[in-house]
Design an enzyme around this catalytic site. Sequence first.
Site, PDB file in Angstrom:
ATOM      1  N   ASP A  55      12.095   1.622   2.718  1.00  0.00           N
ATOM      2  CA  ASP A  55      12.358   2.724   2.965  1.00  0.00           C
ATOM      3  C   ASP A  55      13.794   3.465   2.534  1.00  0.00           C
ATOM      4  O   ASP A  55      15.055   2.524   3.006  1.00  0.00           O
ATOM      5  CB  ASP A  55      12.119   3.696   4.220  1.00  0.00           C
ATOM      6  CG  ASP A  55      11.491   4.749   4.182  1.00  0.00           C
ATOM      7  OD1 ASP A  55       9.416   4.801   4.287  1.00  0.00           O
ATOM      8  OD2 ASP A  55      11.765   5.941   3.782  1.00  0.00           O
ATOM      9  N   ASN A 100       1.121   5.784   8.665  1.00  0.00           N
ATOM     10  CA  ASN A 100       0.249   7.642   8.660  1.00  0.00           C
ATOM     11  C   ASN A 100      -0.586   8.118   7.712  1.00  0.00           C
ATOM     12  O   ASN A 100      -0.428   7.676   6.951  1.00  0.00           O
ATOM     13  CB  ASN A 100       1.226   8.267   8.111  1.00  0.00           C
ATOM     14  CG  ASN A 100       2.628   8.704   9.136  1.00  0.00           C
ATOM     15  OD1 ASN A 100       3.157   7.964  10.361  1.00  0.00           O
ATOM     16  ND2 ASN A 100       3.922   8.598   8.557  1.00  0.00           N
ATOM     17  N   GLY A 156       0.504  12.868   8.594  1.00  0.00           N
ATOM     18  CA  GLY A 156       1.719  12.908   8.410  1.00  0.00           C
ATOM     19  C   GLY A 156       1.803  12.102   7.243  1.00  0.00           C
ATOM     20  O   GLY A 156       3.077  11.634   6.489  1.00  0.00           O
ATOM     21  N   GLN A 157       0.906  11.663   6.104  1.00  0.00           N
ATOM     22  CA  GLN A 157       0.291  10.755   5.157  1.00  0.00           C
ATOM     23  C   GLN A 157       1.258  11.581   3.761  1.00  0.00           C
ATOM     24  O   GLN A 157       0.601  12.698   3.623  1.00  0.00           O
ATOM     25  CB  GLN A 157      -0.454  10.180   5.039  1.00  0.00           C
ATOM     26  CG  GLN A 157       0.138   9.194   3.501  1.00  0.00           C
ATOM     27  CD  GLN A 157      -1.764   8.460   3.399  1.00  0.00           C
ATOM     28  OE1 GLN A 157      -2.487   8.462   4.076  1.00  0.00           O
ATOM     29  NE2 GLN A 157      -1.783   7.626   2.383  1.00  0.00           N
ATOM     30  N   HIS A 171      -0.065   2.043   3.425  1.00  0.00           N
ATOM     31  CA  HIS A 171       1.648   1.866   3.266  1.00  0.00           C
ATOM     32  C   HIS A 171       1.929   1.188   4.870  1.00  0.00           C
ATOM     33  O   HIS A 171       1.422   2.281   6.091  1.00  0.00           O
ATOM     34  CB  HIS A 171       2.827   2.192   3.578  1.00  0.00           C
ATOM     35  CG  HIS A 171       2.535   3.837   3.186  1.00  0.00           C
ATOM     36  ND1 HIS A 171       1.938   4.891   2.292  1.00  0.00           N
ATOM     37  CD2 HIS A 171       3.429   4.834   4.204  1.00  0.00           C
ATOM     38  CE1 HIS A 171       2.035   5.797   2.913  1.00  0.00           C
ATOM     39  NE2 HIS A 171       2.504   5.520   4.039  1.00  0.00           N
ATOM     40  N   HIS A 184       4.301   1.547   7.841  1.00  0.00           N
ATOM     41  CA  HIS A 184       5.974   1.330   8.158  1.00  0.00           C
ATOM     42  C   HIS A 184       6.523   0.862   9.441  1.00  0.00           C
ATOM     43  O   HIS A 184       5.461   0.342  10.607  1.00  0.00           O
ATOM     44  CB  HIS A 184       6.237   2.970   8.995  1.00  0.00           C
ATOM     45  CG  HIS A 184       6.079   3.835   8.261  1.00  0.00           C
ATOM     46  ND1 HIS A 184       7.583   4.529   7.196  1.00  0.00           N
ATOM     47  CD2 HIS A 184       4.897   5.234   7.301  1.00  0.00           C
ATOM     48  CE1 HIS A 184       6.334   5.501   7.197  1.00  0.00           C
ATOM     49  NE2 HIS A 184       5.128   6.065   6.686  1.00  0.00           N
TER      50      HIS A 184
HETATM   51  P1  AMP Z   1       4.494   8.087   4.524  1.00  0.00           P
HETATM   52  O1  AMP Z   1       4.875   9.620   5.143  1.00  0.00           O
HETATM   53  O2  AMP Z   1       4.129   7.722   5.399  1.00  0.00           O
HETATM   54  O3  AMP Z   1       3.081   8.517   3.741  1.00  0.00           O
HETATM   55  O4  AMP Z   1       5.446   8.028   4.534  1.00  0.00           O
HETATM   56  C1  AMP Z   1       5.730   7.917   2.578  1.00  0.00           C
HETATM   57  C2  AMP Z   1       7.851   6.999   3.009  1.00  0.00           C
HETATM   58  O5  AMP Z   1       7.610   6.809   1.893  1.00  0.00           O
HETATM   59  C3  AMP Z   1       8.607   7.566   3.743  1.00  0.00           C
HETATM   60  O6  AMP Z   1       9.285   7.356   5.078  1.00  0.00           O
HETATM   61  C4  AMP Z   1       9.717   8.196   2.163  1.00  0.00           C
HETATM   62  O7  AMP Z   1      10.906   7.895   3.297  1.00  0.00           O
HETATM   63  C5  AMP Z   1       8.733   6.778   1.819  1.00  0.00           C
HETATM   64  N1  AMP Z   1       9.263   6.358   0.139  1.00  0.00           N
HETATM   65  C6  AMP Z   1       9.365   7.027  -0.541  1.00  0.00           C
HETATM   66  N2  AMP Z   1       9.851   7.208  -1.376  1.00  0.00           N
HETATM   67  C7  AMP Z   1      10.091   5.589  -1.909  1.00  0.00           C
HETATM   68  C8  AMP Z   1      10.956   5.123  -2.719  1.00  0.00           C
HETATM   69  N3  AMP Z   1      11.334   5.144  -3.450  1.00  0.00           N
HETATM   70  N4  AMP Z   1      11.290   3.776  -2.177  1.00  0.00           N
HETATM   71  C9  AMP Z   1      11.335   3.453  -1.034  1.00  0.00           C
HETATM   72  N5  AMP Z   1      10.228   4.540   0.008  1.00  0.00           N
HETATM   73  C10 AMP Z   1      10.256   5.685  -0.692  1.00  0.00           C
END
Ligand code: AMP
Length: 113
Positions: free
Chosen positions: A30, A86, A92-93, A99, A101
């Site tokens: 991340d 999420n 909180g998505q 994905h 985490h």
């Molecule tokens: P969510 O809030 O569960 O949708 O998680 C999205 C996650 O994607 C967040 O933790 C961001 O920090 C991560 N994220 C967004 N863009 C990128 C990227 N280009 N490379 C790595 N992580 C990313």
Amino acid sequence: MSDCIFCKIAAHEIPSTCAYEDDQIYAFHDLDPQAPVHVLIIPKKHIASLDEAQAGDAQLLAHMMLMVKEIAASLGLEKGYRVVINTGEDGGQTVPHLHMHLLGKRSLNWPPG
Ligand code: AMP
Ligand code: ZN
């Protein structure tokens, strides 16, 4: 899906730091880590969220789940870890591509915020 950032990451069109890859899934670190280890595990197939997953995705979802322990072991998470999906606005998505985490290398609080 052509304008999806995680589809582009899975296709290596946007750079990322790989943690694991096979023909079905991609795992990468991340950009804004919430723990010393914070990896995202995504299907290469575009599924917008867990809420959009279908019965036909069962094998893919099982594969994602079963690979978690392999990826965790490869990252030295022998003391444990947390897996979070999420989902939707209240969940909180922020990125509309399913994905997981994978968080570890610190003691994590419960309940989450
Ligand atoms: P969510 O809030 O569960 O949708 O998680 C999205 C996650 O994607 C967040 O933790 C961001 O920090 C991560 N994220 C967004 N863009 C990128 C990227 N280009 N490379 C790595 N992580 C990313
Ligand atoms: Zn996508």
